[in-house]
Design a protein around this motif. Structure first.
Motif, PDB file in Angstrom:
ATOM      1  N   PRO A 103       0.941  -0.707  -0.139  1.00 28.26           N
ATOM      2  CA  PRO A 103       0.055   0.160   0.222  1.00 28.26           C
ATOM      3  C   PRO A 103       0.587   1.331  -0.036  1.00 28.26           C
ATOM      4  O   PRO A 103       0.534   2.437  -1.177  1.00 28.26           O
ATOM      5  N   LEU A 104       1.788   1.394   0.355  1.00 25.01           N
ATOM      6  CA  LEU A 104       3.130   2.430   0.905  1.00 25.01           C
ATOM      7  C   LEU A 104       3.236   3.017  -0.433  1.00 25.01           C
ATOM      8  O   LEU A 104       3.913   4.186  -1.311  1.00 25.01           O
ATOM      9  N   ALA A 105       3.642   1.069  -1.359  1.00 22.08           N
ATOM     10  CA  ALA A 105       4.259   2.201  -2.758  1.00 22.08           C
ATOM     11  C   ALA A 105       3.054   2.178  -3.567  1.00 22.08           C
ATOM     12  O   ALA A 105       4.210   2.235  -5.253  1.00 22.08           O
ATOM     13  N   ALA A 106       1.962   1.812  -3.617  1.00 17.36           N
ATOM     14  CA  ALA A 106       1.163   2.261  -3.856  1.00 17.36           C
ATOM     15  C   ALA A 106       0.839   3.370  -6.000  1.00 17.36           C
ATOM     16  O   ALA A 106       1.100   2.639  -6.591  1.00 17.36           O
ATOM     17  N   PRO A 107       1.882   4.061  -5.189  1.00 20.44           N
ATOM     18  CA  PRO A 107       2.080   4.940  -5.692  1.00 20.44           C
ATOM     19  C   PRO A 107       2.597   4.697  -7.207  1.00 20.44           C
ATOM     20  O   PRO A 107       2.892   4.708  -8.326  1.00 20.44           O
ATOM     21  N   GLY A 108       3.766   4.613  -6.683  1.00 23.35           N
ATOM     22  CA  GLY A 108       5.352   4.055  -7.802  1.00 23.35           C
ATOM     23  C   GLY A 108       4.764   2.613  -8.699  1.00 23.35           C
ATOM     24  O   GLY A 108       4.722   2.450 -10.040  1.00 23.35           O
ATOM     25  N   ILE A 109       4.245   1.603  -7.926  1.00 22.20           N
ATOM     26  CA  ILE A 109       3.517   0.420  -8.797  1.00 22.20           C
ATOM     27  C   ILE A 109       2.560   1.591  -9.830  1.00 22.20           C
ATOM     28  O   ILE A 109       2.858   0.661 -10.716  1.00 22.20           O
TER      29      ILE A 109
END
Length: 608
Positions: A103-109
């Motif tokens: 969830p915290l890496a969601a923007p990059g993913i």
């Protein structure tokens, strides 16, 4: 790959990024060679070349580096404290990855998904090499545009170009929206079932907290710049840890929580061995029953307050009850559905404490939980925090630089350059520090080297002959059992220095000491204790002094005093003395030299 730092990491990273820099025709040729009839993968029974599978495969290979690079960067930016907090709260590696890292890496993913899709949509050279241009079967949009132009059909080429342009524009727009949104998962409709349907969930009888048990720590860890050597044992409910910045306090807590692994030693909590280097025991963080309150709280930004508190609770059936109890305990029942960024610093601190206590840990570790707050809020929350810790009942270790917070602990542990150098009650340490470093930490700003003769003690930096009450000022471990004479004790203490706290320095405005009952106009008593009057002591512990500098504080005035002669500059002084503003108003109007006296009962002998 975001966390891998082993051998070959650079080579592996280069291989994964290779399609980004190779010409598409070279990529197509390599795939054709691998998957062709004569290639090393010819044994694959499914025909791939010149099928729609070939178009899919080339698009994936060419677009993969963009997905990989964006995702790796996103995972690299995930705060490691968030993952450590999840593990301490009992999460497995898979759960920490699934519920925190992703969830915290969601923007990059998500940006990587969109950008790689756009890149795959525009692939031409590699697709033509492996899949060909079979209309209705392997023909892609770029090939349709190319062959339409080649055949003179500009209308078709224009139509497909507009379609591709619209898709590319939508892709970039969505990528920007997701990157700028504070919560990308909520932006795309992600939600979890609320832990609390109502913040006013009815409370049952409060659950019992654990009782304090014996904590024994004897560990060593080599670090850049110093080696951590912590050795102490306690059964106190609240132990304060005091030390200068970089002394190893936070690292000690991380070792106790299982986030860092000591090189050697042993950690025992009650009847459980958490770490033993010789026996090969290293209990994972999630199994230690240890709570850790980070300095910056490490609240999960994509979860609301109730979900943060419930994260470490193992029993789903009890989670609503426990969360409601913890919210009520920290007076935040109305904020159950709020997110961390909607809370003030004090509210975040209380949520982090509630989250740590919700798991009912046997050992609670607090790493400067109030350091980021202003003075008024810190004073208010400090009292609430200490009261909460005493009600908690289990073992708690509190790292703090605040004397007010640390003095309320039952025991105090002093850390200096990675070593635990003294453990005692706060009162004992503040009244009788054993070392120079401890004296500096606890407010003894006046120190001098000590020269010891058979008949006298001389503070060489102050050029002052001293009388000391050695029975009170020499630490217990320096007392000699065989000989109680001053000379014997001094021989043991050859390397000692002497110190006195500024508030214990006494000043009078005439150069002769007067009895305490003297009310003459020439003697202005700045201290509450009488000056000595017997002839045997009048030449000890006293000297004329001149004012070098002074500075005001809210409740006191600090004076910088030069002994024996006037000061040459504001930084040319021997002692600091603290007086009240009222006494300073009297003292500053009196001519110098004044007389300074160092009471023997307040002089402290210090080891190096």
């Amino acid at each position: 790959m975001a966390n891998y730092r082993g051998r070959g990491s650079a080579t592996l990273d280069g291989i994964l990024l290779l399609p980004l820099v190779l010409p598409p025709t070279v990529i197509g040729f390599c795939l054709l060679w691998l998957l062709g009839n004569q290639g090393p993968l010819a044994f694959v029974s499914i025909p791939i070349v010149f099928t729609w599978w070939a178009a899919v495969l080339t698009a994936v290979v060419v677009a993969f580096p963009l997905m990989y690079r964006s995702s790796r960067a996103a995972f690299s930016q995930v705060d490691t404290q968030m993952l450590a907090a999840a593990r301490v709260l009992g999460a497995s590696e898979w759960r920490a990855f699934r519920q925190i890292a992703v969830p915290l890496a969601a923007p990059g993913i998500l940006s990587g998904v969109l950008l790689s899709f756009a890149r795959a949509l525009g692939e031409f050279g590699a697709t033509l090499m492996l899949a060909g241009n079979i209309p209705g079967k392997t023909q892609t949009l770029p090939m349709a545009v190319y062959f339409a132009v080649e055949g003179g059909d500009f209308a078709t080429a224009t139509r497909w170009s507009v379609v591709m342009g619209a898709i590319a524009l939508a892709t970039v727009f969505l990528s920007n929206v997701l990157s700028s949104n504070a919560s990308p998962l909520r932006a795309i409709g992600y939600s979890r079932k609320s832990v609390l349907h109502s913040p006013q969930f009815p409370l049952s009888q409060e659950r019992k907290f654990p009782q304090s048990v014996a904590l024994t720590v004897d560990i060593s860890k080599k670090l850049p710049g110093f080696t951590l050597r912590a050795r102490f044992s306690t059964q106190a409910n609240l132990v304060g840890i005091l030390g200068a910045s970089g002394a190893g306090k936070s690292f000690l807590l991380r070792c106790l929580a299982g986030i860092e692994r000591p090189d050697t030693g042993r950690i025992v909590l009650g009847d459980r061995i958490l770490f033993d280097s010789q026996a090969g025991i290293d209990v994972p963080s999630r199994e230690r029953a240890v709570g850790l309150l980070f300095q910056h709280y490490a609240l999960f930004p994509h979860l609301n307050v109730a979900e943060n508190i419930a994260f470490g609770i193992q029993s789903r059936t009890d989670s609503r009850q426990i969360v409601a109890e913890e919210l009520a305990a920290v007076q935040l029942s109305d904020y159950a559905q709020a997110y961390p960024h909607q809370l003030s610093g004090g509210q975040q601190q209380r949520v982090a404490l509630a989250r740590a206590l919700a798991t009912r840990p046997q050992l609670l570790l607090l790493d400067e939980p109030l350091s980021a707050m202003d003075m008024h809020l810190r004073s208010q929350l400090s009292q609430q925090l200490i009261q909460r810790l005493h009600r908690y009942g289990g073992n708690a270790l509190l790292v703090s630089h605040s004397f007010e917070e640390i003095y309320r602990a039952e025991e105090l542990l002093i850390m200096h350059q990675g070593e635990s150098i003294q453990q005692a009650t706060p009162k004992a340490i503040f009244e009788m520090p054993q070392k120079v470093a401890i004296a500096q930490l606890t407010g003894t700003f006046n120190q001098s080297a000590l020269h010891i003769d058979d008949d006298s003690l001389t503070a060489t930096d102050w050029q002052l002959t001293l009388q000391l009450n050695l029975a009170e000022t020499v630490p217990n471990d320096l007392q000699t059992k065989a000989n109680s004479r001053v000379e014997a004790k001094c021989n043991v203490a050859n390397s000692l220095s002497v110190g006195i706290r500024p508030q214990n320095v006494l000043i009078t405005t005439n150069n002769q000491y007067q009895p305490a009952q003297d009310n003459s106009q020439t003697a202005v008593k700045i201290a509450t204790q009488p000056f000595p009057t017997d002839s045997n002591s009048k030449h000890h512990n006293q000297a004329n002094c001149w004012l070098a500098d002074w500075w005001e504080q809210p409740q006191a005035v600090t004076l910088a005093l030069k002994l024996h002669r006037p000061a040459l500059s504001a930084s040319d002084y021997h002692l600091q003395a603290i007086v009240t503003p009222k006494n300073w108003n009297v003292l500053k109007n009196r001519p110098t030299p004044w007389t300074v006296y160092l009471p023997p009962e307040h002089l402290i002998l210090l080891q190096p």
